[in-house]
Design a protein around this motif. Structure first.
Motif, PDB file in Angstrom:
ATOM      1  N   THR A 157     -13.240  -1.261  -4.933  1.00  0.00           N
ATOM      2  CA  THR A 157     -12.443  -1.345  -6.150  1.00  0.00           C
ATOM      3  C   THR A 157     -11.886   0.040  -6.476  1.00  0.00           C
ATOM      4  N   GLU A 158     -10.941   0.093  -7.406  1.00  0.00           N
ATOM      5  CA  GLU A 158     -10.362   1.379  -7.801  1.00  0.00           C
ATOM      6  C   GLU A 158     -11.440   2.344  -8.308  1.00  0.00           C
ATOM      7  N   GLU A 159     -12.346   1.839  -9.141  1.00  0.00           N
ATOM      8  CA  GLU A 159     -13.415   2.685  -9.661  1.00  0.00           C
ATOM      9  C   GLU A 159     -14.320   3.186  -8.543  1.00  0.00           C
ATOM     10  N   GLU A 160     -14.648   2.325  -7.603  1.00  0.00           N
ATOM     11  CA  GLU A 160     -15.506   2.724  -6.481  1.00  0.00           C
ATOM     12  C   GLU A 160     -14.813   3.751  -5.603  1.00  0.00           C
ATOM     13  N   LYS A 161     -13.511   3.597  -5.426  1.00  0.00           N
ATOM     14  CA  LYS A 161     -12.754   4.570  -4.625  1.00  0.00           C
ATOM     15  C   LYS A 161     -12.789   5.953  -5.268  1.00  0.00           C
ATOM     16  N   ILE A 162     -12.615   5.998  -6.584  1.00  0.00           N
ATOM     17  CA  ILE A 162     -12.641   7.286  -7.286  1.00  0.00           C
ATOM     18  C   ILE A 162     -13.998   7.961  -7.105  1.00  0.00           C
ATOM     19  N   LYS A 163     -15.070   7.199  -7.272  1.00  0.00           N
ATOM     20  CA  LYS A 163     -16.412   7.768  -7.133  1.00  0.00           C
ATOM     21  C   LYS A 163     -16.674   8.251  -5.711  1.00  0.00           C
ATOM     22  N   LYS A 164     -16.310   7.417  -4.733  1.00  0.00           N
ATOM     23  CA  LYS A 164     -16.613   7.791  -3.349  1.00  0.00           C
ATOM     24  C   LYS A 164     -15.763   8.974  -2.893  1.00  0.00           C
TER      25      LYS A 164
END
Length: 214
Positions: A138-145
């Motif tokens: 997801t967009e949020e997961e991409k930012i974190k990773k």
């Protein structure tokens, strides 16, 4: 504000986080600085950078060190004077980002990076990482990773501190699951291959990443 959090990463390895709620004058009045640090502070244009610099000194004082125990080598890497560490040599790494400052102390060579989570990281991701590591997130997961991967490269760079190291060309993270809060990476530079293990976690709207050389 007092110390925000202490994270125990390994034997003889701790991460200290300071949440910056003080104004610049308050921070300045609460730390003792050597002349070279005062000159360095005077040369900073950003108030946020100044506060991060001073909050690091607050952290040092909180754990019974001070600015006079800290020195930088010719490449700008921070070190603690041997007499300040007692019998065992301790390595130090420093980072600050917006509302937090951090230091990590260890008997092993360590690199630390803290970053605020921002969507902007995805715009620059092609410049420093393998984008396949963001597939099916997801967009949020991409930012974190992506933030963790930036932190991995920044932390390893801080450990090695050698001119010429390129994030995309020399530091390679193995793919990882964010939930594991650990990762592995390699540095391929100057005909050498070196391995690193990494620990990371989120706090508030930030991420910390710590790297250790195997």
């Amino acid at each position: 504000m007092p110390l925000h959090k202490v994270v125990y990463l390994a034997n003889n390895t701790k991460l200290y986080l300071w949440k910056i709620t003080e104004d610049l004058e308050e921070l300045y009045n609460e730390v003792k600085l050597k002349d070279s640090s005062i000159s360095r502070l005077d040369g900073m244009k950003s108030e946020s950078h100044k506060k991060g610099f001073l909050a690091v000194r607050k952290l040092l004082q909180h754990i019974d060190y001070n600015d006079f125990d800290l020195y930088y080598d010719v490449h700008g890497k921070p070190n603690l004077k041997p007499q300040a560490c007692g019998i065992k040599e301790m390595h130090i790494s420093i980072s600050h980002s917006h509302g937090f400052s951090a230091i990590a102390l260890s008997d092993k060579n360590i690199g630390i990076d803290i970053e605020i989570l921002k969507e902007k990281i995805l715009k620059i991701a092609p410049k420093f990482m393998n984008l396949s590591h963001l597939d099916n997130l997801t967009e949020e997961e991409k930012i974190k990773k992506a933030t963790v991967i930036w932190g991995i490269k920044e932390s390893i760079f801080k450990i090695k501190n050698e001119t010429g190291i390129s994030f995309p060309n020399h530091i390679f993270e193995e793919d990882f699951n964010f939930e594991d809060k650990k990762a592995f990476a390699k540095l391929k530079f100057n005909n050498k291959l070196e391995d690193f293990k990494v620990q990371f976690d989120s706090f508030e709207d930030y991420m910390f990443v710590c790297a250790f050389q195997n």
